[in-house]
Design a protein around this motif. Structure first.
Motif, PDB file in Angstrom:
ATOM      1  N   ILE A   1      30.962  56.350  51.448  1.00  0.00           N
ATOM      2  CA  ILE A   1      32.389  56.139  51.286  1.00  0.00           C
ATOM      3  C   ILE A   1      32.941  57.267  50.429  1.00  0.00           C
ATOM      4  N   ASP A   2      34.173  57.638  50.706  1.00  0.00           N
ATOM      5  CA  ASP A   2      34.787  58.735  49.946  1.00  0.00           C
ATOM      6  C   ASP A   2      35.664  58.185  48.824  1.00  0.00           C
ATOM      7  N   GLY A   3      36.309  59.079  48.109  1.00  0.00           N
ATOM      8  CA  GLY A   3      37.139  58.694  46.976  1.00  0.00           C
ATOM      9  C   GLY A   3      38.305  57.795  47.353  1.00  0.00           C
ATOM     10  N   ILE A   4      38.884  58.040  48.511  1.00  0.00           N
ATOM     11  CA  ILE A   4      40.004  57.202  48.960  1.00  0.00           C
ATOM     12  C   ILE A   4      39.508  55.787  49.252  1.00  0.00           C
ATOM     13  N   ASP A   5      38.356  55.678  49.934  1.00  0.00           N
ATOM     14  CA  ASP A   5      37.766  54.358  50.188  1.00  0.00           C
ATOM     15  C   ASP A   5      37.530  53.625  48.865  1.00  0.00           C
ATOM     16  N   LYS A   6      37.007  54.346  47.877  1.00  0.00           N
ATOM     17  CA  LYS A   6      36.733  53.728  46.575  1.00  0.00           C
ATOM     18  C   LYS A   6      38.014  53.223  45.921  1.00  0.00           C
ATOM     19  N   LEU A   7      39.084  54.021  45.992  1.00  0.00           N
ATOM     20  CA  LEU A   7      40.365  53.592  45.421  1.00  0.00           C
ATOM     21  C   LEU A   7      40.871  52.319  46.103  1.00  0.00           C
ATOM     22  N   ILE A   8      40.793  52.301  47.425  1.00  0.00           N
ATOM     23  CA  ILE A   8      41.246  51.131  48.196  1.00  0.00           C
ATOM     24  C   ILE A   8      40.416  49.912  47.813  1.00  0.00           C
ATOM     25  N   LEU A   9      39.099  50.074  47.829  1.00  0.00           N
ATOM     26  CA  LEU A   9      38.213  48.947  47.531  1.00  0.00           C
ATOM     27  C   LEU A   9      38.388  48.438  46.101  1.00  0.00           C
ATOM     28  N   ASN A  10      38.499  49.358  45.157  1.00  0.00           N
ATOM     29  CA  ASN A  10      38.676  48.934  43.761  1.00  0.00           C
ATOM     30  C   ASN A  10      39.966  48.130  43.586  1.00  0.00           C
ATOM     31  N   GLN A  11      41.038  48.567  44.229  1.00  0.00           N
ATOM     32  CA  GLN A  11      42.307  47.822  44.128  1.00  0.00           C
ATOM     33  C   GLN A  11      42.167  46.429  44.733  1.00  0.00           C
ATOM     34  N   LEU A  12      41.537  46.348  45.894  1.00  0.00           N
ATOM     35  CA  LEU A  12      41.406  45.047  46.556  1.00  0.00           C
ATOM     36  C   LEU A  12      40.391  44.143  45.850  1.00  0.00           C
ATOM     37  N   MET A  13      39.372  44.717  45.228  1.00  0.00           N
ATOM     38  CA  MET A  13      38.423  43.893  44.472  1.00  0.00           C
ATOM     39  C   MET A  13      39.085  43.343  43.208  1.00  0.00           C
TER      40      MET A  13
ATOM     41  N   SER B   1      24.693  25.842  32.055  1.00  0.00           N
ATOM     42  CA  SER B   1      25.476  26.970  31.554  1.00  0.00           C
ATOM     43  C   SER B   1      26.491  26.450  30.547  1.00  0.00           C
ATOM     44  N   LEU B   2      26.467  27.002  29.350  1.00  0.00           N
ATOM     45  CA  LEU B   2      27.430  26.610  28.321  1.00  0.00           C
ATOM     46  C   LEU B   2      28.722  27.406  28.432  1.00  0.00           C
ATOM     47  N   ASP B   3      28.618  28.661  28.897  1.00  0.00           N
ATOM     48  CA  ASP B   3      29.786  29.517  29.028  1.00  0.00           C
ATOM     49  C   ASP B   3      29.407  30.716  29.881  1.00  0.00           C
ATOM     50  N   GLN B   4      30.345  31.190  30.678  1.00  0.00           N
ATOM     51  CA  GLN B   4      30.118  32.384  31.501  1.00  0.00           C
ATOM     52  C   GLN B   4      30.909  33.529  30.898  1.00  0.00           C
ATOM     53  N   GLN B   5      30.215  34.557  30.449  1.00  0.00           N
ATOM     54  CA  GLN B   5      30.884  35.679  29.813  1.00  0.00           C
ATOM     55  C   GLN B   5      31.219  36.804  30.786  1.00  0.00           C
ATOM     56  N   ILE B   6      30.433  36.968  31.833  1.00  0.00           N
ATOM     57  CA  ILE B   6      30.641  38.059  32.781  1.00  0.00           C
ATOM     58  C   ILE B   6      30.736  37.483  34.194  1.00  0.00           C
ATOM     59  N   ASP B   7      31.763  37.885  34.922  1.00  0.00           N
ATOM     60  CA  ASP B   7      31.933  37.500  36.317  1.00  0.00           C
ATOM     61  C   ASP B   7      32.607  38.675  37.017  1.00  0.00           C
ATOM     62  N   ARG B   8      31.820  39.479  37.686  1.00  0.00           N
ATOM     63  CA  ARG B   8      32.369  40.667  38.329  1.00  0.00           C
ATOM     64  C   ARG B   8      31.536  41.059  39.534  1.00  0.00           C
ATOM     65  N   GLN B   9      32.138  41.932  40.330  1.00  0.00           N
ATOM     66  CA  GLN B   9      31.418  42.532  41.440  1.00  0.00           C
ATOM     67  C   GLN B   9      30.773  43.833  40.957  1.00  0.00           C
ATOM     68  N   MET B  10      29.910  44.376  41.794  1.00  0.00           N
ATOM     69  CA  MET B  10      29.300  45.663  41.453  1.00  0.00           C
ATOM     70  C   MET B  10      30.357  46.753  41.452  1.00  0.00           C
ATOM     71  N   LYS B  11      30.094  47.801  40.678  1.00  0.00           N
ATOM     72  CA  LYS B  11      31.023  48.930  40.665  1.00  0.00           C
ATOM     73  C   LYS B  11      30.710  49.849  41.828  1.00  0.00           C
ATOM     74  N   ILE B  12      31.767  50.455  42.355  1.00  0.00           N
ATOM     75  CA  ILE B  12      31.559  51.416  43.432  1.00  0.00           C
ATOM     76  C   ILE B  12      32.130  52.761  43.034  1.00  0.00           C
TER      77      ILE B  12
END
Length: 154
Positions: free
Chosen positions: A8-20, A143-154
């Motif tokens: 994926i190129d930089g534009i794909d990454k920008l699009i995906l990051n915004q939508l994620m 689970s007492l608390d969830q501190q991190i909830d994210r997708q992988m970085k691209i």
């Protein structure tokens, strides 16, 4: 579709990051920020979906609003690894099981369970999961608390 590695190129990454960040971001808003047309954004998204990189989209429900306040992880020991497929088939029938993983290590199966409270969790464990043919025993982590909830970085 079989999994493959794509570039994926930089534009794909920008699009995906915004939508994620926010899947409801308007395509035209992304197009203005990226500097290409809305049609080009749609075309890139179709390409990324066809490649299998985008696995779908969904709304996330806050289970606490519906009264589901106990989140637990359960390690399941099977009396024989040959029982894995049948045990997994039965786990799919239990609504409270929201994830299931076939793992290495101590457990054959590791599941994520969402319940209203500890009593509900105990019912699911004692009357459903532990009654599955082939389940030797379980080990539960609340689970007492969830501190991190994210997708992988691209």
């Amino acid at each position: 579709m079989k999994e493959q590695s794509i570039k994926i190129d930089g534009i794909d990454k920008l699009i995906l990051n915004q939508l994620m960040e926010d899947a409801r971001t308007p395509i035209l808003s992304i197009a203005r920020e990226v500097g290409i047309s809305g049609a080009a954004i749609h075309q890139r998204l179709r390409k990324l979906e066809a490649s299998g990189l985008i696995a779908g989209s969904k709304f996330m429900i806050n289970p606490k609003v519906l009264g589901f306040k106990t989140l637990a992880f359960v390690g399941i020991f099977l009396d024989s690894s040959s029982k894995y497929k049948e045990a997994t088939k039965r786990l799919k029938e239990i609504d409270e099981v929201i994830e299931s993983h076939y793992t290495t290590g101590n457990y054959a199966i590791f599941v994520k369970i969402l319940c209203r409270d500890n009593e509900h969790l105990m019912q699911v464990l004692n009357h459903e999961i532990q009654n599955i043919k082939g389940v030797a025993r379980t080990e539960t982590f609340i689970s007492l608390d969830q501190q991190i909830d994210r997708q992988m970085k691209i």
